[in-house]
Design a protein around this motif. Sequence first.
Motif, short mmCIF file in Angstrom:
data_model
loop_
_atom_site.label_atom_id
_atom_site.label_comp_id
_atom_site.label_asym_id
_atom_site.label_seq_id
_atom_site.Cartn_x
_atom_site.Cartn_y
_atom_site.Cartn_z
N CYS A 93 64.01 62.60 -45.48
CA CYS A 93 64.10 63.80 -46.33
C CYS A 93 62.72 64.12 -46.86
O CYS A 93 62.09 63.29 -47.51
CB CYS A 93 65.09 63.54 -47.47
SG CYS A 93 65.07 64.84 -48.71
N PHE A 94 62.24 65.33 -46.55
CA PHE A 94 60.88 65.72 -46.93
C PHE A 94 60.85 66.57 -48.20
O PHE A 94 59.80 67.06 -48.59
CB PHE A 94 60.24 66.50 -45.76
CG PHE A 94 60.04 65.67 -44.52
CD1 PHE A 94 58.86 64.95 -44.34
CD2 PHE A 94 61.04 65.58 -43.55
CE1 PHE A 94 58.69 64.18 -43.20
CE2 PHE A 94 60.86 64.81 -42.42
CZ PHE A 94 59.68 64.10 -42.24
N ALA A 130 56.80 66.32 -36.16
CA ALA A 130 55.71 67.23 -36.54
C ALA A 130 55.33 67.01 -37.99
O ALA A 130 54.15 66.95 -38.36
CB ALA A 130 56.15 68.68 -36.30
N ARG A 131 56.33 66.86 -38.84
CA ARG A 131 56.02 66.71 -40.27
C ARG A 131 55.39 65.35 -40.55
O ARG A 131 54.49 65.24 -41.39
CB ARG A 131 57.30 66.90 -41.10
CG ARG A 131 57.79 68.34 -40.98
CD ARG A 131 59.02 68.61 -41.80
NE ARG A 131 58.69 68.81 -43.20
CZ ARG A 131 59.49 69.42 -44.06
NH1 ARG A 131 60.66 69.89 -43.65
NH2 ARG A 131 59.13 69.57 -45.32
N LEU A 132 55.85 64.35 -39.81
CA LEU A 132 55.22 63.02 -39.98
C LEU A 132 53.77 63.08 -39.53
O LEU A 132 52.88 62.53 -40.17
CB LEU A 132 55.99 61.96 -39.19
CG LEU A 132 57.37 61.59 -39.72
CD1 LEU A 132 58.07 60.60 -38.76
CD2 LEU A 132 57.26 60.94 -41.10
N ASP A 133 53.54 63.81 -38.41
CA ASP A 133 52.17 63.93 -37.90
C ASP A 133 51.26 64.64 -38.89
O ASP A 133 50.07 64.39 -38.96
CB ASP A 133 52.16 64.67 -36.55
CG ASP A 133 52.70 63.79 -35.44
OD1 ASP A 133 52.82 62.56 -35.69
OD2 ASP A 133 53.05 64.31 -34.35
N ARG A 134 51.87 65.55 -39.66
CA ARG A 134 51.07 66.27 -40.67
C ARG A 134 50.78 65.38 -41.88
O ARG A 134 50.14 65.79 -42.82
CB ARG A 134 51.82 67.52 -41.13
CG ARG A 134 51.80 68.66 -40.10
CD ARG A 134 51.96 70.03 -40.78
NE ARG A 134 53.22 70.17 -41.50
CZ ARG A 134 54.35 70.63 -40.92
NH1 ARG A 134 54.34 70.98 -39.64
NH2 ARG A 134 55.45 70.75 -41.63
N ALA A 139 61.31 60.57 -47.92
CA ALA A 139 62.23 59.55 -48.45
C ALA A 139 63.30 59.33 -47.37
O ALA A 139 63.35 60.07 -46.37
CB ALA A 139 62.87 60.04 -49.73
N LEU A 140 64.11 58.31 -47.53
CA LEU A 140 65.20 58.10 -46.58
C LEU A 140 66.51 58.32 -47.33
O LEU A 140 66.72 57.75 -48.41
CB LEU A 140 65.13 56.67 -46.03
CG LEU A 140 66.06 56.34 -44.86
CD1 LEU A 140 65.72 57.19 -43.63
CD2 LEU A 140 65.97 54.85 -44.51
N ARG A 141 67.34 59.19 -46.75
CA ARG A 141 68.62 59.51 -47.41
C ARG A 141 69.81 58.99 -46.63
O ARG A 141 69.81 59.03 -45.40
CB ARG A 141 68.77 61.04 -47.49
CG ARG A 141 68.61 61.58 -48.87
CD ARG A 141 68.75 63.08 -48.90
NE ARG A 141 67.80 63.61 -49.84
CZ ARG A 141 67.99 63.62 -51.16
NH1 ARG A 141 69.11 63.19 -51.67
NH2 ARG A 141 67.06 64.10 -51.95
N ARG A 174 62.51 55.41 -51.35
CA ARG A 174 61.73 56.51 -51.93
C ARG A 174 60.56 56.87 -51.01
O ARG A 174 60.21 56.09 -50.10
CB ARG A 174 61.19 56.13 -53.30
CG ARG A 174 62.28 55.75 -54.29
CD ARG A 174 61.69 55.52 -55.68
NE ARG A 174 62.67 54.88 -56.55
CZ ARG A 174 62.74 53.57 -56.78
NH1 ARG A 174 61.89 52.75 -56.19
NH2 ARG A 174 63.66 53.08 -57.58
N ALA A 175 59.96 58.00 -51.29
CA ALA A 175 58.84 58.46 -50.44
C ALA A 175 57.67 57.47 -50.49
O ALA A 175 56.89 57.37 -49.56
CB ALA A 175 58.39 59.85 -50.89
#
Length: 452
Positions: A93-94, A130-134, A139-141, A174-175
């Motif tokens: 979860c971003f 893509a978002r991880l690469d950025r 977080a993990l939900r 958590r993040a």
Amino acid sequence: MHLGNLRTALFNLLLARGPAGGCFVLRIEDTDRERSSARAATALMQELRWLGLDWDEGPQRTEPGGPWRQSERAAVYAEFYPRLEQSRQAYPCFCSDQELQHQRQAQLAAGRPPRYPGTCRRLSGAEIHARLDRGERPALRFRVPAGRAIVYSDLVRGEQRVATDELGDFIIRRADASAAFLFCNAVDDALMGITQVLRGEDHLANTPRQLLLLEALELSAPRYGHLPMIVGPDGAPLAKRHGSRSVAALREAGYLPGALLNYLARLGHAYGDIGLQGLTGLACAFEVQRIGRAPARFDPQQLDYWQQQAVAEAPIAVLEAWLDGATVPAEQQRRLVEVLRANVRFPSELQDWAERIYGSLPPPDESVCEVLRAAGAGFFDAALRLVDEDEALSPQRLRQATGLRGRSLFLPLRLALTGEPHGPELAELLMLISPQRLRERLRRAGELARAR
Ligand SMILES: Nc1ncnc2c1ncn2[C@@H]1O[C@H](COP(=O)(O)OP(=O)(O)OP(=O)(O)O)[C@@H](O)[C@H]1O
């Protein structure tokens, strides 16, 4: 620790030590870095030990099974996340705190309960990459299954039923990669073989979520019992942030462990008339069926009642230690405590009496002078003569000498010698006061009685 979380610890210990038997486990739940410190954990353990609430398994014990601090168990939790990710029961979860806050406010404004709306639930694999690469750190939900009912039997509240549609997907990591309370608490219960958990009602909302988690991880769940909260005079639950009723402050004020334990054991649990008990006695008569369901209000008078009982039965050495720093001759300490224990509840009261007996009296106020004048100087002169004859003073001899009895004998004598209208048995008290002090005080009282 405050009285609310102390009672939770106590009930768990009583359950473990009770007829059904068990093991009382201490685990330090310190994954919330901002709110945890090694110092707080050490203080907590010292306070539990001071109260006699020793744990059978946990930190500082030799039994295997740790580590017992969640901050040292990151590797354990790390093993379990992939299981949920692989089975798609958890997803990254971003959403930022700010976004989540806006969503919550919008839901509340629309009259709906705040719940995660599922923004990141259906992100594609490509989007996630893509978002991880950025460089975004999600977080993990946990993905709550739709349309189910979670039913469980609460040890205190009986059958509970919650629809999963009322639960939003919740964060398990958590993040910043730290484990969320819900997750590590449930995983640790399973790994540590916990079978029963008594905790405050503030955890009720966690329970269906934790049951879902444990089911998804194929781990066994403990039985939960939710205790009504202990509320303060304002009706709000006692909590750390209020600072008051902290165990440290109560200990500082001189409350004895036996007083706190006997008071708390009865706060929300019905015992018959069994009087002051040690932990074994409290545990023998402890039954979860006797836990009430209404919030319990903290009542300082009840606590002080149990303090009085605990003082009455405390080992003499405990009360002698209260005299530390007071000017009492060493050979008289024991006797002083024996004479005074029924009249004092706190170290300050004992020290005050010690000062009255071995130090000086506070200046007499007008009401004291009035009683001394009413008794008349002759009364104190008669008492002085007895001290000269016997090198002591007994109420019996004074009665014979003056013909006075009851209140007209005791009140002026007490006020002359202690400045207090009430107190321990006068004959006993008189034996503690040296002849020289008796003379000084009787002379002073005589002077006050003569003064107009
Ligand atoms: N006022 C209370 N009455 C009864 N139980 C409580 C109370 N406060 C906490 N508990 C219970 O004590 C246990 C430990 O609680 P914890 O230390 O997290 O609470 P707390 O001191 O209220 O925390 P905080 O102040 O950080 O919210 C939990 O089971 C919790 O439900």
